[in-house]
Write an enzyme that holds these catalytic residues in place. Structure first.
Site, short mmCIF file in Angstrom:
data_model
loop_
_atom_site.label_atom_id
_atom_site.label_comp_id
_atom_site.label_asym_id
_atom_site.label_seq_id
_atom_site.Cartn_x
_atom_site.Cartn_y
_atom_site.Cartn_z
N TYR A 90 -15.27 -3.69 10.42
CA TYR A 90 -14.15 -3.71 9.68
C TYR A 90 -13.23 -2.74 10.93
O TYR A 90 -13.83 -2.47 11.79
CB TYR A 90 -14.08 -2.43 9.15
CG TYR A 90 -13.53 -2.38 7.38
CD1 TYR A 90 -13.49 -2.68 6.90
CD2 TYR A 90 -13.36 -0.95 7.19
CE1 TYR A 90 -13.53 -3.22 5.54
CE2 TYR A 90 -13.34 -0.71 5.72
CZ TYR A 90 -12.99 -2.43 5.25
OH TYR A 90 -12.67 -1.77 3.74
N ASP A 94 -9.16 -1.76 -4.78
CA ASP A 94 -10.43 -0.66 -4.33
C ASP A 94 -9.62 0.77 -4.39
O ASP A 94 -8.37 0.80 -4.78
CB ASP A 94 -10.28 -1.44 -3.04
CG ASP A 94 -8.83 -0.68 -2.21
OD1 ASP A 94 -8.10 -1.80 -2.37
OD2 ASP A 94 -8.77 -0.16 -1.13
N GLU A 95 -10.74 1.68 -4.43
CA GLU A 95 -10.48 2.98 -4.05
C GLU A 95 -9.13 3.72 -5.51
O GLU A 95 -7.88 4.57 -4.93
CB GLU A 95 -10.01 3.01 -3.33
CG GLU A 95 -11.11 3.04 -2.00
CD GLU A 95 -10.87 3.15 -0.30
OE1 GLU A 95 -11.30 3.58 0.03
OE2 GLU A 95 -9.87 3.26 -0.15
N HIS A 151 -3.12 2.74 -4.75
CA HIS A 151 -2.81 3.06 -3.70
C HIS A 151 -1.71 2.18 -3.77
O HIS A 151 -0.67 0.83 -2.78
CB HIS A 151 -3.95 1.31 -2.76
CG HIS A 151 -4.39 2.10 -2.47
ND1 HIS A 151 -4.96 2.58 -1.02
CD2 HIS A 151 -6.09 1.38 -2.32
CE1 HIS A 151 -6.48 3.08 -0.57
NE2 HIS A 151 -6.77 2.27 -1.51
N GLU A 153 -3.76 1.87 9.55
CA GLU A 153 -3.20 3.62 9.65
C GLU A 153 -2.74 3.74 11.16
O GLU A 153 -1.53 4.53 11.42
CB GLU A 153 -4.37 4.31 9.41
CG GLU A 153 -4.59 4.22 8.03
CD GLU A 153 -5.67 3.29 7.21
OE1 GLU A 153 -5.82 2.36 7.88
OE2 GLU A 153 -6.55 3.72 6.04
N ASP A 194 0.69 -0.91 0.10
CA ASP A 194 -0.14 0.00 0.40
C ASP A 194 0.40 1.32 -0.50
O ASP A 194 1.82 1.10 0.32
CB ASP A 194 -1.18 0.23 1.37
CG ASP A 194 -2.59 0.72 0.83
OD1 ASP A 194 -2.22 1.75 0.45
OD2 ASP A 194 -3.21 0.23 0.60
#
Length: 680
Positions: free
Chosen positions: A409, A317-318, A262, A461, A185
């Site tokens: 999550y 993703d994203e 990412h 994070e 990432d």
């Protein structure tokens, strides 16, 4: 299991506890066995030299000899206290049958996995050897789903191999069988790739200890030699050893290599793979350059050589795809492949990587964004943005693992935010995690075969230390494990929570740092109390619309008397990315003394309290007079979830219409989430 048997077993356990001694019962096991028949009597193992006959399951010898039951392995069944036997009539590969009689314990299984899981059940029943008297019973057990996973984000904060092995041991105890390793990432690349050495020479290191410090400092990278360097990576040999360790405990390690988004760390090491060739300003690989695919194929070749897993996770993703819109290489690719949008270009990217992975005898799995632009033919979907993407994929004939963010999550706080460590936002208590069932009523029996199972995810994070990570995993991982293994009709939160308290204590004795579920504060207390005020049930006119993504209870949300909990995921809060601008009709002119609206702050989720809230009143709905302003005073960088009431007090102004205009935070993309508006 009849309710009478259940009552008698619980009564027996209570009597044993009151008498000062305990009797091991299958009702104490997580995940709960799928079939239990209680019988009369009990069987006690000796304190020393418990003789175990393994039969064909000799692979268990090391586990049996190391377990705290004080065992020895014998060849003959006749003088053994515990006997393992092969039984082809047990159809489930991970299933087993355990018969505890007054004469001993017999465990039957069709394969090694079933025998291994039976041993875990025995260890949990006995509290790892502390309770040596077992209630006589027959347990016929097998998993509900084949995928029972836990996710480890080692990119944002690097974890040692020793830490991962420790978690494998805990996963095995609760019959979880997939470790998902998020190896890459923006915050760091964590696997040795011999053909692209700068991935670990540069992209694995940063001049910041925590992800937050790294992000605040400009998301820079450095070499290992930098005196401020933090990070790390796994050698291929270390990963092979980890895979072997997990396989011995019937856990498959699934590697994830993020693409196309990412990927800031890769583009820092190899900027030529970005659209503009600088590696700055984008986190996406260039989908138009052949060099991108050469690199990723080389990387995945080495990954596949290390990890024997049937699946390779490719992220997906994203991806912002912003640079693709103006990139000449991407435009040329779209013309060549007759693609009409960047979403279709992403689908091309994913399909191309799938063909390569398939050529190596493996399958791809990715986050539900890989559905955008058309799903790759044989791809498996991991559904995280709710359940809709997963249901869509299942109905289209694709395999799916359910991991919806609002339930699974684990980086969301698990108790009242004011008492918990800093988190990314959200609130997922044990009860919410346990409540989720992936078998949506809209799925037909035929489609159910595509629902592989469930997985809990912990993004790190805000989880810098190993102890903090364990605190977030346990006991919520227990809930994921039980949903993945146990029959839906046998789930019982009261029983489960009691067992979770005991299992947390058990793991703490073994050196794990678990959340103290026994002393949970719980949901926001106001959310259990109906609010009574002048505006209760009154009509609300929205001068600016709320978001269709977070409508709460619709137009009635702000005056329905229902107060929100610790997170907008409870659907009691209403969200907007614009100003909040509403007018409440009280029905008749009344004296108004106090107007209060509660707003949420959760910076990690881009939720901010307004800059200010102005209140205006009117008797006719046309002419409004400002009666006061309340100001937001949460400073940027406040890491914890806060719920802040904004209050305007008047001198008893007569009004029928009350207009509330809250000005949103200037941060681009910021949300306003509003609770009940109370007028008195």
């Amino acid at each position: 299991m009849s309710e009478i048997n259940r009552f008698l077993c619980c009564l027996l356990a209570a009597v044993c506890f009151a008498s000062g001694w305990s009797m091991a019962s299958p009702y104490s096991v997580i995940p709960f066995p799928s079939g239990i028949v209680m019988n009369k009597g009990y069987y006690s193992l000796p304190a020393e030299n418990v003789r175990v006959c393994l039969g064909n399951f000799r692979s268990l010898a090391g586990f049996v000899l190391d377990c705290p039951l004080n065992c020895s392995v014998v060849e003959k069944r006749g003088n053994a206290h515990i006997v393992f036997a092969s039984d082809a009539s047990i159809s489930a590969p991970e299933g087993y049958r355990m018969e505890i009689s007054k004469k001993g314990i017999k465990i039957s299984a069709n394969g090694e996995a079933g025998a291994f899981y039976a041993l875990q059940t025995l260890l949990l029943m006995s509290s790892e050897g502390r309770d040596r008297s077992f209630a006589c019973c027959t347990i016929a057990d097998e998993p509900r789903f084949s995928w029972r996973g836990l996710h480890f984000d080692v990119s944002r904060h690097f974890r040692s191999v020793e830490f991962l092995k420790k978690q494998i041991d805990a996963m095995a105890l609760i019959k979880m069988n997939v470790m998902h390793l998020h190896l890459t990432d923006g915050a760091g690349w964590r696997m040795e790739i011999k053909s692209y050495p700068r991935l670990t020479e540069l992209a694995a290191w940063r001049p910041a200890r925590t992800w937050q410090e790294w992000a605040d400092g400009g998301a820079r990278y450095c070499t290992r030699e930098n005196p401020e360097a933090h990070g790390g990576f796994y050698s291929q040999q270390e990963l092979r050893d980890l895979v072997h360790y997990a396989a011995a405990r019937h856990i498959t390690v699934i590697p994830e290599i993020e693409m196309p988004g990412h990927s800031e760390e890769v583009l820092a090491a190899y900027p030529e793979l970005s659209c503009d060739g600088t590696g700055r300003g984008s986190s996406d690989f260039c989908a138009g350059k052949e060099a991108t695919f050469r690199m990723l194929e080389a990387v995945l070749s080495e990954v596949i050589d290390v990890f024997p897993s049937p699946y390779i996770h490719i992220g997906g993703d994203e991806a912002a795809k912003t640079a693709w819109r103006s990139c000449p290489h991407c435009k040329q690719r779209m013309e060549q492949e007759k693609l009409s949008s960047v979403e279709e270009l992403q689908s091309y990217f994913i399909c191309r990587m799938e063909r390569f992975v398939n050529s190596k005898g493996r399958r791809i799995i990715g986050w539900d964004e890989i559905l955008e632009g058309g799903l790759a033919p044989d791809a498996t979907v991991m559904s995280w943005r709710g359940v809709e993407g997963g249901l869509k994929a299942i109905k289209a004939g694709h395999d799916v693992v359910m991991t919806p963010g609002e339930y699974y999550y684990l980086d969301y706080t698990q108790d009242a935010p004011f008492k918990e460590p800093i988190s990314i936002g959200g609130y997922t208590p044990l009860s919410r995690a346990y409540a989720y069932d992936p078998a949506d009523p809209s799925i037909s029996p035929e489609q159910m075969k595509h629902l592989l199972g469930v997985q809990g995810n912990l993004w790190s994070e805000y989880i810098p230390t190993d102890a903090h990570a364990e605190y977030m995993y346990y006991p919520r991982a227990f809930a994921v494990a039980e949903t993945g293994w146990s029959r839906a009709d046998l789930k019982d939160f009261t029983r489960f929570r009691t067992n979770a308290v005991a299992l947390c204590s058990f793991l703490r004795d073994k050196g794990y740092n678990t959340f103290d579920i026994a002393n949970e504060f719980g949901e926001r207390k106001e959310s259990f109390v109906e609010a009574t005020h002048l505006a209760r049930g009154c009509k609300v006119t929205y001068n600016l619309p709320y978001s269709s993504q977070w409508p709460g209870a619709g137009d009635a949300t702000l005056t329905d008397g229902v107060q929100g909990g610790w997170t907008y995921l409870d659907h009691k809060w209403q969200g907007t990315m614009r100003d909040l601008d509403v007018t409440i009709d009280l029905g008749e002119v009344k004296p108004v003394h106090c107007i209060t609206a509660t707003f949420m702050h959760s910076e990690g989720a881009w939720v901010h309290v307004p800059q200010k809230m102005e209140v205006l009143t009117s008797t006719d709905g046309e002419h409004f007079l400002s009666v006061g302003t309340a100001w937001g005073y949460v400073t940027d960088g406040q890491p914890k979830i806060l719920l802040m009431p904004f209050t305007v007090v008047t001198d008893g102004t007569n009004a029928r219409f009350v207009r509330i205009h809250a000005t949103k935070h200037p941060r681009p993309g910021a949300w306003i989430f509003t609770d009940e508006i109370q007028i008195n």
